[in-house]
Design an enzyme around this catalytic site. Structure first.
Site, PDB file in Angstrom:
ATOM      1  N   LYS A 187     -12.940 -10.254  -0.131  1.00 49.80           N
ATOM      2  CA  LYS A 187     -11.958 -10.046  -1.202  1.00 49.80           C
ATOM      3  C   LYS A 187     -11.955 -11.267  -2.132  1.00 49.80           C
ATOM      4  O   LYS A 187     -12.604 -12.268  -1.849  1.00 49.80           O
ATOM      5  CB  LYS A 187     -10.574  -9.811  -0.618  1.00 49.80           C
ATOM      6  CG  LYS A 187     -10.547  -8.981   0.664  1.00 49.80           C
ATOM      7  CD  LYS A 187     -11.034  -7.550   0.519  1.00 49.80           C
ATOM      8  CE  LYS A 187     -10.931  -6.844   1.868  1.00 49.80           C
ATOM      9  NZ  LYS A 187     -11.440  -5.490   1.866  1.00 49.80           N
TER      10      LYS A 187
HETATM   11  C1  LIG Z   1     -10.848  -4.933   3.433  1.00 49.03           C
HETATM   12  C2  LIG Z   1      -9.919  -3.802   3.472  1.00 49.03           C
HETATM   13  C3  LIG Z   1      -9.016  -3.625   4.533  1.00 49.03           C
HETATM   14  C4  LIG Z   1      -9.030  -4.493   5.766  1.00 49.03           C
HETATM   15  O1  LIG Z   1      -8.708  -5.823   5.486  1.00 49.03           O
HETATM   16  P1  LIG Z   1      -8.786  -6.899   6.678  1.00 49.03           P
HETATM   17  O2  LIG Z   1      -8.035  -8.073   6.134  1.00 49.03           O
HETATM   18  O3  LIG Z   1     -10.234  -7.193   6.891  1.00 49.03           O
HETATM   19  O4  LIG Z   1      -8.125  -6.313   7.868  1.00 49.03           O
HETATM   20  C5  LIG Z   1      -8.110  -2.572   4.467  1.00 49.03           C
HETATM   21  N1  LIG Z   1      -8.098  -1.724   3.429  1.00 49.03           N
HETATM   22  C6  LIG Z   1      -8.967  -1.846   2.398  1.00 49.03           C
HETATM   23  C7  LIG Z   1      -8.904  -0.883   1.259  1.00 49.03           C
HETATM   24  C8  LIG Z   1      -9.920  -2.880   2.400  1.00 49.03           C
HETATM   25  O5  LIG Z   1     -10.798  -2.973   1.385  1.00 49.03           O
END
Ligand SMILES: *Cc1c(COP(=O)(O)O)cnc(C)c1O
Length: 382
Positions: A187
């Site tokens: 992210k």
């Molecule tokens: C990356 C992501 C998650 C999970 O995030 P984590 O912090 O790795 O648990 C959940 N929903 C979406 C849409 C994502 O892109």
């Protein structure tokens, strides 16, 4: 080895520097490395940046979604509508509370659920909806919130990808019942691993803080800071979903850079749009009418006009030293959801089959972009 083969362009790179390293070192030297003052500061700063009254830091977006579902009271046997077109954690969180994920289709241009796609799979057992701001493209929250209120269901926003995106002129997260965020390195803002729940509801914030820390009525940090002995009580079954102060120290530095990170991605995305204008059948993600994306995921839908299959295109890019990726996954097509028989999801299946994600990160150069789009152009003209 040719020059072309030696070149490797990654799909994503976290924008981490010396400042983050120093902040992490400061946290270590302070002697307080578990959840403490830096987590509290990061929560306040992050919540303010997305226009929410409260932020509750947790260990990931997945655990944030789990606690959000507990907070709104989803029970075993309830149905929760989620897009299949999402990282699988969105659907998995529903199973953590014993509820049933019901998959909704998405809009072809945004990749997001709409009032119509939710309404098509809604039943009397629907208790909540998780709307995803997919790849950073804001979902049309004003319409979704109105519909959720009318239907009497709770709307949770999966904003894992959407730090720095805006909707109707406000940051994604502003006005959300509960929004869940991710700070995974994929992210735009990263703490290694990490997540946050933001909300305007003070009672929920108290409960979420308790749930992330074993159900305790007083945080370990507050107990430690008190001159008098405090006897804690465990009010309900909680979890250990805490973020560490080392992570929060990194997050505070990253948050300060987020505006620049998003601005640079938007410049690079605009340049991709210009370059792709003469590649027929390559339709790139854009800002929707109702907001601005942070372009966390620069996805391109290949139409019939493009004339080359997605997997063949990925292979050609890989041969040219470009790490592109398949498009956003469809959870219902994974073995973990083989037992679920969803309503038809034609748009989801088309996007996941025919789209790919192009490299976009702070170290991407104009030469890299020319090379990437040149490779695509070469494929179509072949
Ligand atoms: C990356 C992501 C998650 C999970 O995030 P984590 O912090 O790795 O648990 C959940 N929903 C979406 C849409 C994502 O892109």
């Amino acid at each position: 080895m040719t020059i072309e083969a030696a070149r490797r362009i990654p799909v994503m790179l976290p924008a981490l520097g010396e400042e983050e390293a120093l902040a992490a070192a400061d946290a270590v030297r302070s002697g307080w490395v578990a959840q403490g003052p830096r987590v509290a500061a990061f929560e306040a700063a992050f919540a303010a940046s997305v226009g929410a009254a409260h932020g509750v830091a947790v260990s990931s977006c997945t655990t944030a979604l789990h606690l959000a579902l507990v907070a709104v009271g989803v029970q075993p046997g309830d149905e929760v509508i989620v897009p299949s077109l999402s990282f699988i954690a969105t659907a998995n969180a529903v199973r953590y509370v014993g509820a049933r994920p019901v998959f909704a289709d998405v809009d072809i241009t945004t990749g997001n659920v709409t009032v119509a796609t939710l309404d098509a799979v809604r039943t009397p057992r629907t208790r909540a909806v998780i709307a995803v701001h997919q790849g950073g493209v804001p979902a049309e929250v004003s319409a979704l919130r109105t519909a959720a209120d009318r239907w009497g269901v709770s709307l949770i926003e999966d904003a894992a990808c959407a730090a720095g995106s805006t909707v109707n002129g406000a940051p994604v997260g502003a006005g959300a019942l509960l929004a869940a965020w991710s700070f995974h390195p994929r992210k735009l803002l990263t703490t290694g691993e990490g997540g946050m729940i933001t909300t305007d509801d003070a009672d929920w914030a108290v409960r979420l803080r308790r749930l992330r820390e074993h159900g305790m009525n007083v945080s370990a940090a507050d107990r430690h800071a008190s001159a008098q002995p405090i006897l804690e009580a465990y009010l309900e079954t909680g979890y250990n979903y805490r973020m560490t102060d080392i992570q929060a120290a990194v997050g505070l530095v990253q948050l300060g850079k987020l505006g620049d990170i998003v601005a640079q991605r938007r410049r690079l995305a605009a340049r991709y749009h210009e370059l792709l204008a003469d590649v027929p059948g390559a339709v790139a993600v854009r800002d929707p009418a109702h907001g601005r994306t942070n372009f966390q995921t620069f996805w391109v839908l290949l139409t019939d006009e493009f004339g080359v299959g997605r997997d063949e295109t990925l292979a050609a890019l890989a041969a040219a030293g470009v790490s592109a990726r398949r498009g956003i996954m469809a959870s219902h097509l994974e073995p973990a959801y083989a037992g679920v028989k969803p309503a038809p999801l034609p748009v989801t299946e088309r996007i996941t089959r025919d789209s790919l994600v192009l490299p976009l990160h702070h170290a991407l150069t104009e030469d890299d972009q020319d090379h990437i789009v040149g490779t695509l152009r070469g494929l179509v003209r072949r």
